[in-house]
Design a protein around this motif. Structure first.
Motif, PDB file in Angstrom:
ATOM      1  N   ASN A 129       0.800  -1.238   0.000  1.00 54.88           N
ATOM      2  CA  ASN A 129       0.000   0.000   0.000  1.00 54.88           C
ATOM      3  C   ASN A 129       0.824   1.275   0.000  1.00 54.88           C
ATOM      4  OD1 ASN A 129      -2.143  -1.691   0.103  1.00 54.88           O
ATOM      5  ND2 ASN A 129      -2.589  -1.369   2.273  1.00 54.88           N
ATOM      6  N   GLN A 130       2.089   1.203   0.438  1.00 51.23           N
ATOM      7  CA  GLN A 130       2.819   2.457   0.631  1.00 51.23           C
ATOM      8  C   GLN A 130       4.164   2.513  -0.102  1.00 51.23           C
ATOM      9  OE1 GLN A 130       2.353   3.985   4.857  1.00 51.23           O
ATOM     10  NE2 GLN A 130       1.592   1.919   5.162  1.00 51.23           N
ATOM     11  N   SER A 131       4.332   1.627  -1.096  1.00 52.13           N
ATOM     12  CA  SER A 131       5.611   1.622  -1.819  1.00 52.13           C
ATOM     13  C   SER A 131       5.860   2.930  -2.567  1.00 52.13           C
ATOM     14  CB  SER A 131       5.669   0.456  -2.807  1.00 52.13           C
ATOM     15  OG  SER A 131       6.247  -0.643  -2.175  1.00 52.13           O
ATOM     16  N   ALA A 132       4.802   3.543  -3.074  1.00 55.26           N
ATOM     17  CA  ALA A 132       4.990   4.805  -3.803  1.00 55.26           C
ATOM     18  C   ALA A 132       5.554   5.869  -2.861  1.00 55.26           C
ATOM     19  CB  ALA A 132       3.665   5.259  -4.405  1.00 55.26           C
ATOM     20  N   GLN A 133       5.020   5.911  -1.625  1.00 51.11           N
ATOM     21  CA  GLN A 133       5.522   6.890  -0.645  1.00 51.11           C
ATOM     22  C   GLN A 133       6.951   6.554  -0.209  1.00 51.11           C
ATOM     23  OE1 GLN A 133       2.498   5.547  -0.782  1.00 51.11           O
ATOM     24  NE2 GLN A 133       0.983   6.633   0.456  1.00 51.11           N
ATOM     25  N   LEU A 134       7.212   5.257  -0.040  1.00 47.89           N
ATOM     26  CA  LEU A 134       8.570   4.835   0.312  1.00 47.89           C
ATOM     27  C   LEU A 134       9.546   5.224  -0.801  1.00 47.89           C
ATOM     28  CD1 LEU A 134       8.009   1.289   1.830  1.00 47.89           C
ATOM     29  CD2 LEU A 134       9.599   2.949   2.768  1.00 47.89           C
ATOM     30  N   SER A 135       9.111   4.975  -2.029  1.00 44.04           N
ATOM     31  CA  SER A 135       9.944   5.288  -3.183  1.00 44.04           C
ATOM     32  C   SER A 135      10.216   6.794  -3.271  1.00 44.04           C
ATOM     33  CB  SER A 135       9.251   4.732  -4.434  1.00 44.04           C
ATOM     34  OG  SER A 135       9.619   5.425  -5.570  1.00 44.04           O
ATOM     35  N   GLN A 136       9.184   7.584  -2.963  1.00 45.39           N
ATOM     36  CA  GLN A 136       9.368   9.046  -2.949  1.00 45.39           C
ATOM     37  C   GLN A 136      10.394   9.469  -1.904  1.00 45.39           C
ATOM     38  OE1 GLN A 136       5.629  10.998  -2.231  1.00 45.39           O
ATOM     39  NE2 GLN A 136       5.032  10.775  -4.384  1.00 45.39           N
ATOM     40  N   ALA A 137      10.287   8.863  -0.714  1.00 48.72           N
ATOM     41  CA  ALA A 137      11.207   9.220   0.374  1.00 48.72           C
ATOM     42  C   ALA A 137      12.648   8.861  -0.017  1.00 48.72           C
ATOM     43  CB  ALA A 137      10.810   8.507   1.656  1.00 48.72           C
ATOM     44  N   ILE A 138      12.818   7.724  -0.696  1.00 52.67           N
ATOM     45  CA  ILE A 138      14.148   7.278  -1.096  1.00 52.67           C
ATOM     46  C   ILE A 138      14.739   8.202  -2.162  1.00 52.67           C
ATOM     47  CG2 ILE A 138      15.382   5.451  -2.358  1.00 52.67           C
ATOM     48  CD1 ILE A 138      13.521   3.423  -1.060  1.00 52.67           C
ATOM     49  N   SER A 139      13.868   8.622  -3.086  1.00 51.53           N
ATOM     50  CA  SER A 139      14.382   9.359  -4.237  1.00 51.53           C
ATOM     51  C   SER A 139      14.217  10.866  -4.100  1.00 51.53           C
ATOM     52  CB  SER A 139      13.707   8.850  -5.517  1.00 51.53           C
ATOM     53  OG  SER A 139      12.320   8.814  -5.347  1.00 51.53           O
ATOM     54  N   ALA A 140      13.925  11.327  -2.869  1.00 49.62           N
ATOM     55  CA  ALA A 140      13.632  12.758  -2.657  1.00 49.62           C
ATOM     56  C   ALA A 140      14.740  13.662  -3.180  1.00 49.62           C
ATOM     57  CB  ALA A 140      13.375  13.017  -1.179  1.00 49.62           C
ATOM     58  N   ASP A 141      16.020  13.247  -3.045  1.00 50.79           N
ATOM     59  CA  ASP A 141      17.088  14.165  -3.485  1.00 50.79           C
ATOM     60  C   ASP A 141      17.471  13.973  -4.965  1.00 50.79           C
ATOM     61  OD1 ASP A 141      18.846  12.059  -3.641  1.00 50.79           O
ATOM     62  OD2 ASP A 141      20.330  12.937  -2.269  1.00 50.79           O
ATOM     63  N   GLY A 142      16.782  13.071  -5.653  1.00 49.73           N
ATOM     64  CA  GLY A 142      16.921  12.952  -7.106  1.00 49.73           C
ATOM     65  C   GLY A 142      18.205  12.303  -7.609  1.00 49.73           C
ATOM     66  N   THR A 143      19.131  11.919  -6.724  1.00 45.79           N
ATOM     67  CA  THR A 143      20.402  11.348  -7.197  1.00 45.79           C
ATOM     68  C   THR A 143      20.297   9.820  -7.348  1.00 45.79           C
ATOM     69  OG1 THR A 143      21.197  11.164  -4.927  1.00 45.79           O
ATOM     70  CG2 THR A 143      21.815  13.158  -6.134  1.00 45.79           C
ATOM     71  N   ALA A 144      21.144   9.287  -8.237  1.00 50.80           N
ATOM     72  CA  ALA A 144      21.185   7.826  -8.434  1.00 50.80           C
ATOM     73  C   ALA A 144      21.667   7.156  -7.143  1.00 50.80           C
ATOM     74  CB  ALA A 144      22.139   7.497  -9.578  1.00 50.80           C
ATOM     75  N   PHE A 145      21.300   5.882  -6.970  1.00 54.60           N
ATOM     76  CA  PHE A 145      21.682   5.202  -5.717  1.00 54.60           C
ATOM     77  C   PHE A 145      21.791   3.704  -5.943  1.00 54.60           C
ATOM     78  CE2 PHE A 145      17.113   5.517  -5.988  1.00 54.60           C
ATOM     79  CZ  PHE A 145      16.672   4.254  -5.642  1.00 54.60           C
ATOM     80  N   ASP A 146      22.347   3.022  -4.953  1.00 57.22           N
ATOM     81  CA  ASP A 146      22.336   1.565  -4.942  1.00 57.22           C
ATOM     82  C   ASP A 146      21.469   1.095  -3.793  1.00 57.22           C
ATOM     83  OD1 ASP A 146      23.963   0.929  -7.182  1.00 57.22           O
ATOM     84  OD2 ASP A 146      25.674   1.703  -6.052  1.00 57.22           O
ATOM     85  N   LEU A 147      20.595   0.167  -4.107  1.00 55.57           N
ATOM     86  CA  LEU A 147      19.685  -0.381  -3.104  1.00 55.57           C
ATOM     87  C   LEU A 147      20.246  -1.719  -2.643  1.00 55.57           C
ATOM     88  CD1 LEU A 147      16.858   0.111  -1.799  1.00 55.57           C
ATOM     89  CD2 LEU A 147      15.916  -1.306  -3.619  1.00 55.57           C
ATOM     90  N   ILE A 148      20.687  -1.765  -1.391  1.00 53.59           N
ATOM     91  CA  ILE A 148      21.324  -2.977  -0.859  1.00 53.59           C
ATOM     92  C   ILE A 148      20.342  -3.604   0.124  1.00 53.59           C
ATOM     93  CG2 ILE A 148      23.292  -3.850   0.465  1.00 53.59           C
ATOM     94  CD1 ILE A 148      24.757  -1.195  -0.384  1.00 53.59           C
ATOM     95  N   GLU A 149      19.898  -4.826  -0.168  1.00 56.06           N
ATOM     96  CA  GLU A 149      18.917  -5.440   0.739  1.00 56.06           C
ATOM     97  C   GLU A 149      19.529  -6.569   1.554  1.00 56.06           C
ATOM     98  OE1 GLU A 149      15.123  -6.787  -0.830  1.00 56.06           O
ATOM     99  OE2 GLU A 149      14.406  -7.032   1.231  1.00 56.06           O
ATOM    100  N   LEU A 150      19.506  -6.421   2.868  1.00 59.31           N
ATOM    101  CA  LEU A 150      20.041  -7.459   3.764  1.00 59.31           C
ATOM    102  C   LEU A 150      18.941  -8.477   4.060  1.00 59.31           C
ATOM    103  CD1 LEU A 150      21.797  -5.138   6.389  1.00 59.31           C
ATOM    104  CD2 LEU A 150      22.714  -6.060   4.260  1.00 59.31           C
ATOM    105  N   GLY A 151      19.232  -9.756   3.856  1.00 60.66           N
ATOM    106  CA  GLY A 151      18.231 -10.804   4.112  1.00 60.66           C
ATOM    107  C   GLY A 151      17.081 -10.680   3.139  1.00 60.66           C
ATOM    108  N   ALA A 152      17.408 -10.652   1.849  1.00 60.17           N
ATOM    109  CA  ALA A 152      16.402 -10.341   0.825  1.00 60.17           C
ATOM    110  C   ALA A 152      15.299 -11.404   0.721  1.00 60.17           C
ATOM    111  CB  ALA A 152      17.092 -10.191  -0.527  1.00 60.17           C
ATOM    112  N   GLY A 153      15.580 -12.636   1.113  1.00 56.23           N
ATOM    113  CA  GLY A 153      14.574 -13.694   0.998  1.00 56.23           C
ATOM    114  C   GLY A 153      14.143 -13.843  -0.456  1.00 56.23           C
ATOM    115  N   ASP A 154      12.847 -14.060  -0.670  1.00 58.13           N
ATOM    116  CA  ASP A 154      12.395 -14.209  -2.062  1.00 58.13           C
ATOM    117  C   ASP A 154      11.910 -12.882  -2.642  1.00 58.13           C
ATOM    118  OD1 ASP A 154      10.087 -13.923  -0.691  1.00 58.13           O
ATOM    119  OD2 ASP A 154       9.235 -15.868  -1.201  1.00 58.13           O
ATOM    120  N   ALA A 155      12.145 -11.798  -1.912  1.00 56.57           N
ATOM    121  CA  ALA A 155      11.832 -10.437  -2.371  1.00 56.57           C
ATOM    122  C   ALA A 155      10.343 -10.229  -2.669  1.00 56.57           C
ATOM    123  CB  ALA A 155      12.686 -10.042  -3.584  1.00 56.57           C
ATOM    124  N   THR A 156       9.484 -11.074  -2.103  1.00 59.19           N
ATOM    125  CA  THR A 156       8.045 -10.900  -2.386  1.00 59.19           C
ATOM    126  C   THR A 156       7.539  -9.567  -1.836  1.00 59.19           C
ATOM    127  OG1 THR A 156       7.615 -12.315  -0.507  1.00 59.19           O
ATOM    128  CG2 THR A 156       7.165 -13.254  -2.671  1.00 59.19           C
TER     129      THR A 156
END
Ligand code: AVI
Length: 324
Positions: A66-93
């Motif tokens: 329900n809130q991925s769009a808001q999460l995505s906005q918070a992550i990309s607020a400064d507009g710069t490219a980034f690397d997303l590192i996920e610890l314990g990614a599991g099956d990424a569902t």
């Protein structure tokens, strides 16, 4: 799309043996829950996540759905490219919802999933690109911290570290503090972390999640004894150990133990381990947090809390922190 796997498996078995013996030669005895996850353990954990009593997965899934769009906005607020590192990614569902939102928003990023289970990482690398063909993914198999260092070496952009699924709960509060401090050492100002915490709630509800009627959590714990028998030449008599779970509402510590049902001797390779009747092996901690506990942890370890994303029932929170 690029797909690469980096594995550190040379001394995995030696380390498993060494850490298992060290735990069983300690007083009181303990095992490390990171070793729950062999192929059978992965399968049993999937069953746990589907259990009626195990509310954590649905709660965090609801946040991501329900809130991925808001999460995505918070992550990309400064507009710069980034690397997303996920610890314990599991099956990424769960994280697939966030990955989709970031790709939809045309964000420039690479995805580095890290998991202790090699089955999980190879499955992820095979299946995720089928669902998200434009995703740039590099899987890392190994201990969180070793792989985090590896990811930090490979990444030259702003970092966003995802640590969801209440995996931080499988550390004591003191270990979570050391972990967050070490994490901060690998990050730079403006890097972000997103951490999933299971919140303190009705003690009966928490206990039921770790002491399910169907005995799935019991077999999850006992599976580690089976794994030791198989991989480390052990001879645990599985029937002579019993699962016991406890929750302390004051500290928020939910702990699971295996209790020896008799005086017994267990051989692991050439080592002999003695158990008294009713002696316990501490198997796992699943620490629960209040919002105050979470903010204290951030402040103590050099992070500034930015935003909190809750499920509707406030069972769970994904907290975004920025390196202060
Ligand atoms: C992976 N981890 C967050 C789970 C938890 O809730 O502590 C592992 C688990 N152990 C028993 N049930 C689930």
């Amino acid at each position: 799309m690029s797909t690469t796997t980096i594995e550190i498996s040379t001394s995995n078995k030696t380390q498993f043996l060494h850490e298992t013996l060290a735990g069983l030669q300690s007083e009181p005895k303990f095992m490390l829950s990171k070793y729950f996850y062999d192929a059978t353990g992965d399968r049993i954990f999937q069953q746990i996540m589907e259990m009626e009593e195990y509310y954590l997965t649905n709660a965090e899934m609801e946040i991501l759905q329900n809130q991925s769009a808001q999460l995505s906005q918070a992550i990309s607020a400064d507009g710069t490219a980034f690397d997303l590192i996920e610890l314990g990614a599991g099956d990424a569902t769960k994280s697939i919802h966030l990955l989709k939102s970031l790709l939809d928003a045309k964000m420039e990023f690479s995805y580095f999933p890290i998991d202790i289970s090699e089955h999980v990482i190879s499955d992820l690398e095979e299946n995720l690109p089928k669902k998200l063909p434009s995703l740039d993914i590099t899987g890392l198999n190994g201990d969180y911290f070793d792989m985090l260092q590896k990811a930090a070496e490979l990444s030259h952009r702003r970092k966003v570290v995802l640590f969801m699924g209440a995996n931080i709960g499988n550390m004591t509060v003191a270990d979570a503090e050391s972990f967050c401090l070490s994490l901060k050492q690998l990050l730079s100002p403006n890097d972000l972390v997103i951490i999933g915490f299971d919140l303190k709630k009705n003690p009966q509800q928490i206990l039921a999640a770790y002491n399910d009627k169907g005995g799935i959590t019991r077999s999850f714990n006992l599976n580690l004894l089976r794994r030791i028998n198989k991989e480390l030449d052990g001879d645990f008599n599985i029937d002579q150990f019993e699962h016991y779970a406890s929750y302390d509402p004051a500290s928020g510590a939910c702990k699971s133990y295996l209790i020896s049902l008799q005086n017994q001797i267990v051989n692991i390779g050439r080592q002999v381990i003695h158990f008294s009747e009713n002696e316990y092996i501490h198997m796992e901690i699943s620490q629960k947090y209040s919002l105050e506990d979470i903010n204290k942890l951030a402040a103590k370890t050099g992070f500034k809390p930015l935003q909190s994303f809750f499920d509707q029932k406030h069972y769970f929170v994904d907290a975004i922190w920025r390196v202060d």
